[in-house]
Structures are given as C-alpha cells and as structure tokens.
Scaffold this motif. Structure first.
Motif, PDB file in Angstrom:
ATOM      1  N   PHE A   1       0.873  -1.170   0.000  1.00  0.00           N
ATOM      2  CA  PHE A   1       0.000   0.000   0.000  1.00  0.00           C
ATOM      3  C   PHE A   1       0.908   1.216   0.000  1.00  0.00           C
ATOM      4  O   PHE A   1       2.109   1.108   0.247  1.00  0.00           O
TER       5      PHE A   1
ATOM      6  N   GLU B   1      -3.494  -4.655   8.760  1.00  0.00           N
ATOM      7  CA  GLU B   1      -4.580  -3.873   9.358  1.00  0.00           C
ATOM      8  C   GLU B   1      -4.029  -2.843  10.343  1.00  0.00           C
ATOM      9  O   GLU B   1      -4.450  -1.690  10.373  1.00  0.00           O
TER      10      GLU B   1
ATOM     11  N   LEU C   1      -2.158  -0.031   8.549  1.00  0.00           N
ATOM     12  CA  LEU C   1      -3.090   0.955   8.001  1.00  0.00           C
ATOM     13  C   LEU C   1      -3.544   1.926   9.089  1.00  0.00           C
ATOM     14  O   LEU C   1      -3.701   3.126   8.845  1.00  0.00           O
ATOM     15  N   GLU C   2      -3.757   1.404  10.296  1.00  0.00           N
ATOM     16  CA  GLU C   2      -4.129   2.273  11.418  1.00  0.00           C
ATOM     17  C   GLU C   2      -3.027   3.290  11.701  1.00  0.00           C
ATOM     18  O   GLU C   2      -3.301   4.469  11.974  1.00  0.00           O
TER      19      GLU C   2
ATOM     20  N   THR D   1      -1.107   4.599   9.657  1.00  0.00           N
ATOM     21  CA  THR D   1      -1.092   5.629   8.610  1.00  0.00           C
ATOM     22  C   THR D   1      -2.482   6.257   8.430  1.00  0.00           C
ATOM     23  O   THR D   1      -2.800   6.790   7.356  1.00  0.00           O
TER      24      THR D   1
ATOM     25  N   ARG E   1      -5.522   4.959   8.175  1.00  0.00           N
ATOM     26  CA  ARG E   1      -6.412   4.354   7.200  1.00  0.00           C
ATOM     27  C   ARG E   1      -6.939   3.044   7.768  1.00  0.00           C
ATOM     28  O   ARG E   1      -6.427   2.530   8.758  1.00  0.00           O
ATOM     29  N   LYS E   2      -7.966   2.521   7.123  1.00  0.00           N
ATOM     30  CA  LYS E   2      -8.467   1.214   7.514  1.00  0.00           C
ATOM     31  C   LYS E   2      -9.202   0.577   6.341  1.00  0.00           C
ATOM     32  O   LYS E   2      -9.598   1.248   5.392  1.00  0.00           O
TER      33      LYS E   2
END
Length: 278
Positions: free
Chosen positions: A158, A260, A263-264, A266, A268-269
């Motif tokens: 990502f 997961e 992402l948190e 950065t 995002r989720k």
C-alpha cells in the motif's frame, strides 16, 4: 600418440559413437540419463566422441576450447562428473575391444595398446575434470547471487506500507543482505511502516532475533516504523524462553493483522462496501 590407435579412432568414430551410446544407456547413471531426451542424449554423446577424437587431430588450445564448451553444457543439463568419468572408461574399453576384434594382438602388443590408450585418455581426463570444476563453481556462484537477490525483497503493498517476507534460515551473510535491502527499500518506496514477515522462518534463535532487532532499530533511524508479523505459537514460546525482548517492535501473529495495524498507523483502515454500492 600411437599412429595405429589414432587412425583407428578417426576411421571408427561413428561406430564408437553407436556402441558408446548403447553401453551408457545400459550401464549409465539413471539420474544423468533422465534429465534429457533420447534425441538430446544422442547429440551430446556425439559431441563427447568428437571431443575425444579432437584430442588427436586438434591443437592443444583447440582441444581445450572444445572441452570447455562441452563441460559447460553438461554441467548445465545436470550430468555429474562421475558419469563423464564412467563414459571415458567405457570409451577406453570399447576402443580396446574393437581394435582387438579387427586384429589378433599378442599379449605384449595388447599391454602396449592398453598403455597407449591410457596415455591418450590421461590428458583428456585431466582437462575435463579441471573444466568441469571451473564451470561448476561458476554456475554455483551465479546461482548464489541470484538467490541472494531474490531472498529478501521489500515489497510495497500500500502507499507508505511495505512488506519483507523472509523464508528459510537466516545466517550472518543473509542478515547483512536483509539489512541492505530493507534500508534501501524504505528510502526507495518512502515507506512509513515496514512489516517483516517471518512466517517462513523455521527457527528463531538468539542470533536471528538479534538480527531482527537490529533491522528494526535501523528502520527507526531512517524515520519509519517496523513491525514483526507471522509469529507462530512455537516461535513466540521460543522467544520467551530465550529471554528476548521485543518491546520496541509491534508484533502480530499474521500478516493480515499486521497490515490492518499498519493501516491504522497511517490513519487508514479497510472497510467493507455496502451491497449495491458502486
């Protein structure tokens, strides 16, 4: 070499090839024979006999070049050195048998003939062994470089998130390569979070853990966060038993959970789309 033997080899090259192929198929190593087709075996056998005969008609440099090309080819297809040595031994026996079949040699003449054939094969054996060893070392070296290049890639999954999957054992040399790829990859992909996935690492001992901690520290020094994912129960137990502290590293049991959490980090989720939404 003996003129009689030299003339015989040149005149009976085709017959020697046919007999040699039959003999090696019957008594040769199945592993060496199974790696190539019958047609290719015929071609490579013909080249083997031509190399043998070139020991008579070519200059030393010309003969050495032919041996080098031949051994490079057989190393690549997987023929073992023992198979080639058996081939030379078989060829000597065939030459002796065919020559004695054509002419009635006395005991003394037979001994002289055997000596002459051995004298002809000796430099060829030496050159094949040297050439085989050189080509084998070259191929092993190239394979090692290729494996090293593929063994520790940093993969962007990502934006700002990258994963380094590790498979197999980790020694000092590989740990150095992992560190180099990790740091250069973090800068190249502008990664804010890096996940080191040890799912494929069979054993995590003190040395491996030390290398991982060093890698995590290095990642932090270049401004990124490092996570350790893929920690199986037995690996977790080993780490605890060894008294290894991973307090400064975020850990998860699976890569999915690690992504997961990354992402948190950065902001995002992953969310599920509602049914019927575009």
């Amino acid at each position: 070499m003996n003129v009689e033997v030299a003339d015989f080899l040149k005149e009976h090259e085709a017959e020697l090839l046919e007999n040699w192929v039959d003999a090696m198929k019957k008594g040769g190593d199945d592993r060496s024979l199974s790696v190539i087709s019958d047609e290719f075996f015929q071609d490579i056998s013909k080249e083997f006999i031509e190399v043998a005969v070139s020991n008579i008609i070519d200059s030393e440099s010309g003969f050495n070049q032919k041996v080098e090309r031949f051994t490079e080819k057989v190393v690549r297809i997987g023929w073992e050195l023992a198979f080639l040595m058996d081939g030379l031994s078989t060829l000597k026996g065939l030459i002796l048998g065919l020559m004695r079949k054509e002419k009635d040699y006395s005991s003394e003449e037979t001994v002289e003939l055997i000596t002459e054939i051995d004298r002809w094969v000796a430099p060829m054996t030496k050159q094949i062994v040297e050439s085989y060893s050189n080509n084998w070392e070259k191929i092993v070296s190239l394979q090692k470089v290729a494996l090293q290049e593929l063994s520790a890639p940093l993969i962007p999954v990502f934006e700002k998130i990258s994963v380094m999957p590790l498979v197999g054992t980790i020694d000092t040399e590989r740990a150095r390569l992992i560190m180099e790829n990790l740091l250069s990859g973090v800068v190249k992909h502008r990664s804010e979070v890096v996940l080191i996935d040890i799912t494929g690492v069979p054993v995590v001992d003190t040395m491996v853990a030390h290398h991982i901690i060093q890698a995590a520290d290095a990642v932090r020094l270049v401004g990124s966060r490092c996570m350790l994912v893929g920690i199986r129960p037995e690996i977790a137990q080993t780490i605890v038993n060894l008294g290894i502290h991973l307090n400064q590293i975020t850990t998860t049991s699976t890569l999915q959970k690690g992504i997961e959490k990354a992402l948190e980090f950065t902001n995002r989720k992953i969310v599920a789309l509602k049914e019927g939404s575009d």
